[in-house]
Design a protein around this motif. Structure first.
Motif, PDB file in Angstrom:
ATOM      1  N   GLY A 116       0.770  -1.242   0.000  1.00 16.75           N
ATOM      2  CA  GLY A 116       0.000   0.000   0.000  1.00 16.75           C
ATOM      3  C   GLY A 116       0.795   1.282   0.000  1.00 16.75           C
ATOM      4  N   ARG A 117       2.074   1.240  -0.371  1.00 14.87           N
ATOM      5  CA  ARG A 117       2.884   2.455  -0.306  1.00 14.87           C
ATOM      6  C   ARG A 117       2.957   3.155  -1.672  1.00 14.87           C
ATOM      7  NH1 ARG A 117       8.310   2.922   2.299  1.00 14.87           N
ATOM      8  NH2 ARG A 117       9.016   1.175   0.998  1.00 14.87           N
ATOM      9  N   LEU A 118       3.557   4.345  -1.656  1.00  8.51           N
ATOM     10  CA  LEU A 118       3.707   5.183  -2.845  1.00  8.51           C
ATOM     11  C   LEU A 118       5.170   5.342  -3.202  1.00  8.51           C
ATOM     12  CD1 LEU A 118       2.525   7.320  -4.909  1.00  8.51           C
ATOM     13  CD2 LEU A 118       2.972   9.026  -3.127  1.00  8.51           C
ATOM     14  N   HIS A 119       5.466   5.220  -4.509  1.00  8.67           N
ATOM     15  CA  HIS A 119       6.795   5.585  -4.986  1.00  8.67           C
ATOM     16  C   HIS A 119       6.815   7.057  -5.357  1.00  8.67           C
ATOM     17  CE1 HIS A 119      10.402   5.820  -7.553  1.00  8.67           C
ATOM     18  NE2 HIS A 119      10.851   4.838  -6.781  1.00  8.67           N
ATOM     19  N   HIS A 120       5.934   7.479  -6.282  1.00  8.56           N
ATOM     20  CA  HIS A 120       5.858   8.907  -6.583  1.00  8.56           C
ATOM     21  C   HIS A 120       4.580   9.254  -7.342  1.00  8.56           C
ATOM     22  CE1 HIS A 120       7.719   7.490 -10.444  1.00  8.56           C
ATOM     23  NE2 HIS A 120       6.998   8.469 -10.969  1.00  8.56           N
ATOM     24  N   VAL A 121       4.269  10.532  -7.318  1.00  9.27           N
ATOM     25  CA  VAL A 121       3.202  11.117  -8.125  1.00  9.27           C
ATOM     26  C   VAL A 121       3.864  12.069  -9.108  1.00  9.27           C
ATOM     27  CG1 VAL A 121       1.170  12.593  -8.116  1.00  9.27           C
ATOM     28  CG2 VAL A 121       1.499  10.923  -6.291  1.00  9.27           C
ATOM     29  N   ALA A 122       3.436  12.036 -10.375  1.00  6.66           N
ATOM     30  CA  ALA A 122       4.085  12.831 -11.415  1.00  6.66           C
ATOM     31  C   ALA A 122       3.125  13.840 -12.021  1.00  6.66           C
ATOM     32  CB  ALA A 122       4.641  11.929 -12.520  1.00  6.66           C
ATOM     33  N   PHE A 123       3.658  15.028 -12.301  1.00  9.50           N
ATOM     34  CA  PHE A 123       2.911  16.103 -12.939  1.00  9.50           C
ATOM     35  C   PHE A 123       3.650  16.531 -14.197  1.00  9.50           C
ATOM     36  CE2 PHE A 123       1.854  16.154  -8.507  1.00  9.50           C
ATOM     37  CZ  PHE A 123       0.497  16.425  -8.470  1.00  9.50           C
ATOM     38  N   ALA A 124       2.884  16.897 -15.227  1.00 18.06           N
ATOM     39  CA  ALA A 124       3.464  17.247 -16.520  1.00 18.06           C
ATOM     40  C   ALA A 124       3.617  18.756 -16.664  1.00 18.06           C
ATOM     41  CB  ALA A 124       2.592  16.708 -17.649  1.00 18.06           C
TER      42      ALA A 124
END
Length: 321
Positions: free
Chosen positions: A214-222
């Motif tokens: 249930g963890r996060l590596h990353h969130v990406a924005f353009a």
């Protein structure tokens, strides 16, 4: 491992919608996204701030939620139609909620790793006011001219204890296509990139080295251009933001990138994949070996160690998963 997609070419998911991001320092995280990343705060409720990227047609892009630990909350996916929403959830156990800000009925599914996905159709569109009204009527809001000027949410990369088992959820339940993957020497996938439409990728599952779920590596924005990412590096430097790695270019998916950590500890990617699209309806999954990945990024730069070890919530490697 190759993942198939719906043979009739039907895509029931239109795109990744808004996301929830947990942070133990809500005010500092909100300040980072507004002042440094160029988002706009559009709504608040108990313990949460809603943010909007300037060309998102929907009324909000990110809901920052105050929690004891950083991490990913629910990811919302807009269905391609009301009928598509029914197809996606027919015969599946899902929670139905009606209290998500500016979304209609949301049907919540959970992947085998514990990540929540909220499927919806009805949504309130963003309405610009006199402070951010665009000159062009086909644009959601005026270009902010502030910080990194992030245009839209691009993708989410989740950490998972079981890459093939969890990734099958995207293939079998959501009809996503695998475009690229990293394969270990024993033939098992270590990371898988999925496309929901014609973008090269929208959702990614990466093996969690701690075995945690249930963890996060990353969130990406353009951003619009690579040059804006270069400028963003200077903006982050001046703001005292931790720059983890970049700017440079991934070999996988050919994404030009910059990785930073927001004040809550979540990894944020600023990316620009150019005009690269997946137009082939019978796209063949590209597989990368461990030896190929050991060469580094596309321009030969070594991948920084924390890129493989940092995720949120942060886990003590000595504690049981």
């Amino acid at each position: 491992m190759t993942f198939a997609h719906d043979p009739d070419g039907r895509r029931d998911i239109a795109h990744v919608g808004p996301i929830e991001l947990y942070t133990p320092v809500l005010d500092e995280s909100a300040e980072f996204f507004v002042r440094v990343m160029g988002l706009r705060a559009v709504h608040r409720d108990a313990g949460a701030v809603y943010l909007h990227t300037w060309d998102d047609y929907q009324s909000w892009t990110v809901r920052l939620v105050r929690r004891d630990r950083a991490g990913i909350g629910r990811t919302y996916l807009r269905a391609a139609s009301p009928q598509a929403l029914d197809r996606l959830t027919s015969g599946r156990a899902c929670e139905v909620v009606h209290d998500v800000h500016n979304l209609g009925e949301v049907r919540v599914l959970t992947d085998p790793d514990g990540h929540e996905f909220g499927l919806y159709w009805d949504v309130a569109w963003y309405e610009a006011d006199d402070t951010d009204r665009p000159a062009l009527k086909n644009q959601a809001a005026a270009y902010p001219g502030r910080g990194a000027n992030l245009r839209r949410l691009d993708h989410v990369n989740y950490l998972t204890a079981d890459v093939p088992g969890t990734a099958a959820f995207l293939r079998d339940v959501l009809g996503a296509r695998c475009t690229e993957q990293i394969v270990k020497d024993d033939g098992r996938p270590q990371a898988i990139w999925f496309s929901l439409g014609n973008k090269t990728y929208d959702l990614v599952y990466t093996e969690d080295w701690t075995g945690t779920r249930g963890r996060l590596h990353h969130v990406a924005f353009a951003t619009d251009t690579r040059e804006e990412i270069l400028r963003a590096a200077d903006v982050c430097l001046d703001a005292g933001v931790h720059i983890e790695t970049g700017p440079h270019k991934h070999a996988i998916q050919q994404t030009f990138f910059l990785y930073v950590w927001e004040p809550g500890g979540n990894r944020i990617e600023l990316c620009n994949a150019g005009a690269r699209l997946i137009l082939a309806p019978d796209w063949r999954t590209i597989s990368w070996t461990a030896a190929e990945r050991a060469k580094g990024q596309a321009w030969g730069l070594k991948t920084i160690d924390t890129f493989h070890t940092h995720g949120t919530p942060v886990i003590d490697p000595e504690s049981p998963a």
